[in-house]
Design an enzyme around this catalytic site. Structure first.
Site: not given
Ligand code: SF4
Length: 358
Positions: A99, A112, A119, A123, A126, A169-170, A224-226, A342
């Site tokens: 996407e 984006c 991924c 996280c 997510c 994805g990362e 991406s700290l969070n 997000c």
């Molecule tokens: S936030 Fe980013 S790195 Fe973390 S699982 Fe989702 S897509 Fe992967």
């Protein structure tokens, strides 16, 4: 077997045309037609002679991501569901769905894009994580998302384009393909975006951050700290057990920022989890001595067991960071009604096998 050209660098296209017995400047013309003019059909590459275009149509192909579905949001954003891979003669590229989101704003558009299908990072806030890793994208599949989104919205394009590598994805776990795509995006003879307008967001893959710091051409970096402590981050982002906060932030301190370059720390505010004033004060201490700004992203209620922060806690969090000299912005996600926000890119509404996630 026709050679896939999308994603090839200027040098690779020069070599390709040389293999056909053509002069090197034809490679530069092909590069210009592909990335600066976004021509996916050889017949439309009128900067080259007809005989060469016909030869290219026999010997090569250009396969941009195919749009399976468009999900327009009431806020003007459009989420694209793309199908990639599986072309005839391309058995190596497993078919997958990915996407991208096109977000128009006054004077600019932000796109984006995804760098992997699914991924592996897991996280917990997510939805993409629930897919697991399906596969890495190729440079052509990454840059192709930008080209298709621009082409689709050709009539309404604003002068400035921002690209954020924050979709599925990362990016730093698909480093080579991501950077090959980024070089084309940033090349003044390619897509010609400014480095400060292209942002790569990572969950904190330290070896990738160190490698990126050595690149001559590179995008801006967002982390991406969070979370404000290891305990909290371990629970939200298991990658933290591999690269804990002190290791991650030390890598940030050593990163060779350019003049006027900042790190962006992304912080998804989860109500009752990481949004207290004490969290904000810990974040201030974590980012001390790093040239940083922070983006606070209030959680979008979705299918996961988290709740949105209150407006007061968002305001207080921002006030504490700003008060301690950290420029801090609140980013409300776009396209929430079409699952484009997000952490929501998980093929919602897709006619793919992942439809079970709905
Ligand atoms: S936030 Fe980013 S790195 Fe973390 S699982 Fe989702 S897509 Fe992967």
């Amino acid at each position: 077997m026709p050679v896939e050209l999308l994603g090839k660098s200027a040098e690779e296209l020069r070599e390709f045309v040389a293999s056909l017995g053509e002069r090197p400047f034809r490679g530069a013309q092909l590069y210009h037609a592909l990335y600066a003019e976004r021509r996916f059909d050889f017949a439309a590459m009128t900067n080259m002679p007809a005989a060469l275009r016909e030869r290219l149509a026999r010997e090569a192909r250009i396969t941009p991501p195919r749009i399976v579905r468009r999900f327009p949001s009431v806020d003007g954003s459009i989420r694209y569901l793309f199908s990639i891979g599986g072309a005839i003669g391309d058995e190596g590229a497993k078919p997958a769905h990915i996407e991208a989101v096109f977000m128009p704003r006054e004077g600019r558009q932000t796109i984006c894009i995804s760098t992997q299908a699914g991924c592996a990072v897991d996280c917990h806030f997510c939805l993409t994580a629930q897919l697991g890793l399906i596969r890495n994208l190729t440079p052509g599949e990454i840059v192709g998302q930008v080209l298709v989104a621009l082409e689709e919205n050709r009539e309404q394009l604003a002068p400035q384009t921002n690209v954020v590598l924050m979709g599925q994805g990362e990016p730093l776990l698909n480093y080579d393909a991501t950077m090959a795509a980024v070089r084309i995006l940033l090349d003044p003879k390619g897509v010609a975006l400014a480095p400060r307008h292209v942002t790569l967001s990572t969950s904190g893959i330290v070896p990738g951050i160190e490698r990126l710091g050595k690149e001559k051409v590179r995008p801006s970096l967002a982390i991406s700290l969070n979370a404000s402590s290891d305990e909290q981050r371990d629970a939200l982002m298991p990658i933290n057990r591999k690269y804990p906060l002190d290791v991650l932030l030390d890598a940030c301190r050593r990163y060779p920022l350019r003049p006027r370059e900042y790190f962006t720390f992304e912080y998804v505010l989860l109500g009752g989890v990481n949004d207290t004033p004490e969290d904000a004060r810990r974040v201030v201490r974590l980012v001390a001595h790093i040239r940083a700004k922070a983006n606070l992203i209030p959680w979008n209620p979705g299918n996961l067991p988290f709740r949105a922060p209150t407006a007061e806690s968002v305001e207080e969090f921002q006030r504490i960071l700003v008060g301690k000299g950290v420029p801090t912005f609140v980013r409300y996600s776009r396209g929430q009604d079409v699952f484009a926000a997000c952490g929501q890119l998980a093929l919602m509404g897709s006619p793919s096998p992942f439809v079970a996630l709905q």
